[in-house]
Write a protein that holds these residues in place. Structure first.
Motif, PDB file in Angstrom:
ATOM      1  N   LEU A  53      42.363  25.732  65.982  1.00  0.00           N
ATOM      2  CA  LEU A  53      41.469  26.252  66.266  1.00  0.00           C
ATOM      3  C   LEU A  53      41.244  26.635  67.673  1.00  0.00           C
ATOM      4  O   LEU A  53      41.713  25.567  68.544  1.00  0.00           O
ATOM      5  CB  LEU A  53      40.052  25.519  65.932  1.00  0.00           C
ATOM      6  N   LYS A  54      40.969  27.868  68.278  1.00  0.00           N
ATOM      7  CA  LYS A  54      40.820  28.087  69.412  1.00  0.00           C
ATOM      8  C   LYS A  54      39.245  27.747  69.901  1.00  0.00           C
ATOM      9  O   LYS A  54      38.464  28.665  69.484  1.00  0.00           O
ATOM     10  CB  LYS A  54      40.982  29.489  69.909  1.00  0.00           C
ATOM     11  N   ILE A  55      38.918  26.662  70.676  1.00  0.00           N
ATOM     12  CA  ILE A  55      37.463  26.497  71.194  1.00  0.00           C
ATOM     13  C   ILE A  55      37.244  26.698  72.403  1.00  0.00           C
ATOM     14  O   ILE A  55      38.073  26.028  73.779  1.00  0.00           O
ATOM     15  CB  ILE A  55      37.266  25.041  70.737  1.00  0.00           C
ATOM     16  N   TYR A 112      42.851  23.213  69.103  1.00  0.00           N
ATOM     17  CA  TYR A 112      42.411  21.995  68.274  1.00  0.00           C
ATOM     18  C   TYR A 112      43.019  22.111  66.864  1.00  0.00           C
ATOM     19  O   TYR A 112      42.774  23.173  66.239  1.00  0.00           O
ATOM     20  CB  TYR A 112      40.995  21.502  68.214  1.00  0.00           C
ATOM     21  N   GLU A 113      43.645  21.364  66.397  1.00  0.00           N
ATOM     22  CA  GLU A 113      44.262  21.371  65.194  1.00  0.00           C
ATOM     23  C   GLU A 113      43.381  20.515  63.944  1.00  0.00           C
ATOM     24  O   GLU A 113      43.180  19.504  64.382  1.00  0.00           O
ATOM     25  CB  GLU A 113      45.713  21.030  64.914  1.00  0.00           C
ATOM     26  N   ILE A 167      38.200  17.610  63.425  1.00  0.00           N
ATOM     27  CA  ILE A 167      38.939  17.668  64.612  1.00  0.00           C
ATOM     28  C   ILE A 167      38.181  16.643  65.632  1.00  0.00           C
ATOM     29  O   ILE A 167      37.253  16.086  65.288  1.00  0.00           O
ATOM     30  CB  ILE A 167      38.740  19.103  65.419  1.00  0.00           C
ATOM     31  N   THR A 168      39.006  16.383  66.560  1.00  0.00           N
ATOM     32  CA  THR A 168      38.531  15.502  67.416  1.00  0.00           C
ATOM     33  C   THR A 168      38.602  15.939  69.050  1.00  0.00           C
ATOM     34  O   THR A 168      39.510  16.515  69.170  1.00  0.00           O
ATOM     35  CB  THR A 168      39.409  14.180  67.497  1.00  0.00           C
ATOM     36  N   GLY A 199      37.167  30.211  67.521  1.00  0.00           N
ATOM     37  CA  GLY A 199      38.035  31.291  66.638  1.00  0.00           C
ATOM     38  C   GLY A 199      39.283  30.474  65.915  1.00  0.00           C
ATOM     39  O   GLY A 199      39.678  29.260  66.183  1.00  0.00           O
ATOM     40  N   VAL A 200      39.760  31.212  64.970  1.00  0.00           N
ATOM     41  CA  VAL A 200      40.830  30.554  64.047  1.00  0.00           C
ATOM     42  C   VAL A 200      42.141  31.263  64.664  1.00  0.00           C
ATOM     43  O   VAL A 200      42.424  32.359  64.460  1.00  0.00           O
ATOM     44  CB  VAL A 200      40.769  30.810  62.594  1.00  0.00           C
ATOM     45  N   ALA A 201      42.842  30.426  65.329  1.00  0.00           N
ATOM     46  CA  ALA A 201      44.066  30.691  66.257  1.00  0.00           C
ATOM     47  C   ALA A 201      45.163  30.903  64.922  1.00  0.00           C
ATOM     48  O   ALA A 201      46.229  31.740  65.181  1.00  0.00           O
ATOM     49  CB  ALA A 201      44.605  29.925  67.178  1.00  0.00           C
ATOM     50  N   GLU A 202      45.376  29.833  64.247  1.00  0.00           N
ATOM     51  CA  GLU A 202      46.392  30.159  63.005  1.00  0.00           C
ATOM     52  C   GLU A 202      45.769  29.265  61.774  1.00  0.00           C
ATOM     53  O   GLU A 202      45.455  28.197  61.880  1.00  0.00           O
ATOM     54  CB  GLU A 202      47.744  29.119  63.457  1.00  0.00           C
ATOM     55  N   SER A 203      45.924  30.060  60.773  1.00  0.00           N
ATOM     56  CA  SER A 203      45.715  29.569  59.514  1.00  0.00           C
ATOM     57  C   SER A 203      46.702  29.107  58.780  1.00  0.00           C
ATOM     58  O   SER A 203      47.687  29.796  58.087  1.00  0.00           O
ATOM     59  CB  SER A 203      44.983  30.749  58.474  1.00  0.00           C
ATOM     60  N   ARG A 204      46.944  27.690  58.583  1.00  0.00           N
ATOM     61  CA  ARG A 204      48.008  26.986  57.891  1.00  0.00           C
ATOM     62  C   ARG A 204      47.639  26.332  56.550  1.00  0.00           C
ATOM     63  O   ARG A 204      48.614  26.251  55.764  1.00  0.00           O
ATOM     64  CB  ARG A 204      48.608  26.128  58.840  1.00  0.00           C
ATOM     65  N   GLY A 205      46.465  25.981  56.403  1.00  0.00           N
ATOM     66  CA  GLY A 205      46.269  25.407  55.302  1.00  0.00           C
ATOM     67  C   GLY A 205      45.809  26.599  53.816  1.00  0.00           C
ATOM     68  O   GLY A 205      46.657  26.771  53.387  1.00  0.00           O
TER      69      GLY A 205
END
Length: 243
Positions: free
Chosen positions: A71-73, A85-86, A93-94, A132-138
């Motif tokens: 995620l791009k925060i 953040y992953e 997320i933390t 925003g969702v930078a990369e969808s991996r799940g």
């Protein structure tokens, strides 16, 4: 045309022997009809290809965050809090100050609202946060048709066809394990290939990988008419045939 079993046919009227012969013949006909390959989607695919890269597959606006997504925060005017953040395998997320935050199953807008609420509790005044969702991996795949629990299931790490079917409870009593189709997006087109689960289980054929966005359909009595028509009438052009 399907041939009936070569049994000795009793002579005379409808004796118990004749009735038994008819029942056996009908039984063989039904079993052969239900547990056959058939259809026109190509079988025995050695290398059916991976789906389009995630960057070529636009996410819908209502996409919900999955484990391992990146995620791009952006926290307005607070660069130290902004970044990538992953989502971990527990779906959280933390972030500094507020710690662990549940992200899985939320849309990007929902998570942004949650973060604004958390940071407003004594850390930031009127925070403005974009997610925003930078990369969808799940993400997920779909299992349809004659399985015990059709539905949408998460894809985390390497997953094979047999594993995906197992997650759906396995093929039900009306399913045809010899006729399982995978529908996949490749080069911008919806493609399909067929697989025979019986040969995969015995090791005669490899257990293919499945990916996020795949739709797996097991043929049988519980498959929707639209899927059945697609499976049975699909023309063959190549290993993965375009819809």
């Amino acid at each position: 045309m399907l041939e009936l079993p070569k049994l000795a046919r009793p002579q005379g009227g409808p004796s118990p022997g004749l009735i038994a012969w008819v029942l056996l013949a009908l039984g063989a006909l039904l079993v052969s009809g239900c547990a056959s390959r058939g259809g026109t989607i190509a079988y025995d695919v050695a290398d059916f290809g991976a789906p389009d890269p995630i960057s070529q597959t636009a996410l819908q606006g209502d996409y919900t965050i999955a484990p391992l997504d990146k995620l791009k925060i952006e926290v307005f005017q607070v660069k130290d809090l902004s970044g990538t953040y992953e989502v971990d395998l527990t779906g959280r997320i933390t972030m500094p100050f507020i710690g662990s935050v549940r992200a899985v199953d939320l849309t990007a807008d929902d998570l942004a609202s949650e973060l604004e609420s958390r940071f407003a509790q004594g850390y930031l005044k009127n925070p403005e946060i974009g997610v925003g969702v930078a990369e969808s991996r799940g993400s997920v795949l779909t299992v349809e048709g004659s399985v015990k629990t059709p539905g949408v299931y998460p894809v985390i790490g390497r997953t094979t066809l047999l594993q995906a079917i197992a997650r759906s409870g396995g093929i039900d009593e009306y399913g045809n394990p010899k006729r399982v189709a995978i529908f996949r997006q490749i080069d911008g087109q919806r493609m399909a290939a067929a697989f025979d689960i019986t040969t995969i289980r015995t090791g005669e054929a490899p257990d293919p990988d499945v990916f996020r966005g795949d739709i797996i359909v097991v043929d049988g009595n519980n498959v929707r008419r639209a899927w059945r028509d697609t499976i049975q009438a699909f023309p063959i052009f190549q290993i993965f045939s375009p819809l």
